[in-house]
Design a protein around this motif. Structure first.
Motif: not given
Length: 211
Positions: A61-67, A99-101, A135-139, A173-178
């Motif tokens: 799931x992590x592989x699918x949702x994240x970068x 949450x998504x990319x 949060x973008x790429x953990x930042x 692409x970047x990881x997004x967490x709202x």
């Protein structure tokens, strides 16, 4: 829980479909097996510790949702240990649950600072507001402007130099967490069918309408 304040840039030594090995130094000062580490914003559990490196498993799931599935050996990743109970809260509440990319649409230097624009997944954009947190790429970043599903953030030189944003380019692409608080507020104000409880009667009864 994390805060979005990056502690160190790590280098991927090896990554497969279910495991990642990362070289680092600062994090290893007190890291233990079973600890949580945010890798580009993704909460992973430490499964092994070696000489200047640690291992973590990656679920499908992590592989699918994240970068993480886009990364390769030699890539730099943002690292942050979980916040200790007596730690200083420097950013905002970050869970490490992506949450998504998103996609970088523009990244340019403006004076001493940098202007980053990222397009968000449609289901995430409703949780982002001007002057809010994302949060973008953990930042942990403050949203300067919102244009429908595109957000703009101002990046200070320190953040640019000490995170992997310095490698970011348009189209990446970047990881997004709202902000998790936005999700909880939506849940509290919604019924089971996700329709808001707020209507004109609610506003009038609570002093927000006079007629």
């Amino acid at each position: 829980m994390f805060t979005g304040i990056i502690e160190e840039l790590g280098k991927i030594r090896q990554i497969t479909t279910n495991k990642i090995q990362i070289e680092c130094s600062t994090l290893l000062s007190d890291l233990k097996i079973g600890d949580s580490v945010a890798v580009d914003g993704v909460c992973l559990t430490v499964t092994g510790i070696g000489n200047n490196l640690f291992d973590a498993d990656i679920s499908p799931e992590t592989m699918k949702v994240t970068i993480l599935g886009n990364l390769k050996s030699g890539d730099l990743v943002n690292l942050e240990r979980a916040l200790p109970a007596d730690g200083r809260f420097g950013g905002h509440i970050v869970t490490g649950h992506i949450d998504g990319q998103g996609k970088c649409t523009s990244f340019a230097k403006t004076g001493e600072f940098y202007r980053l624009e990222v397009s968000l997944p449609a289901e995430s954009s409703k949780y982002v507001v001007q002057k809010g947190s994302v949060t973008i790429n953990g930042i942990s970043l403050t949203v300067a402007k919102v244009f429908e599903n595109i957000i703009q953030c101002a990046i200070i030189p320190h953040t640019f130099e000490n995170t992997n944003l310095k490698m970011l380019k348009s189209g990446d692409s970047v990881n997004i967490e709202v902000d998790i608080l936005a999700k909880y507020i939506e849940k509290f104000l919604s019924t089971s069918d996700n329709r808001s409880r707020i209507d004109y009667d609610f506003l009038r009864e609570n002093g927000f309408a006079n007629i």
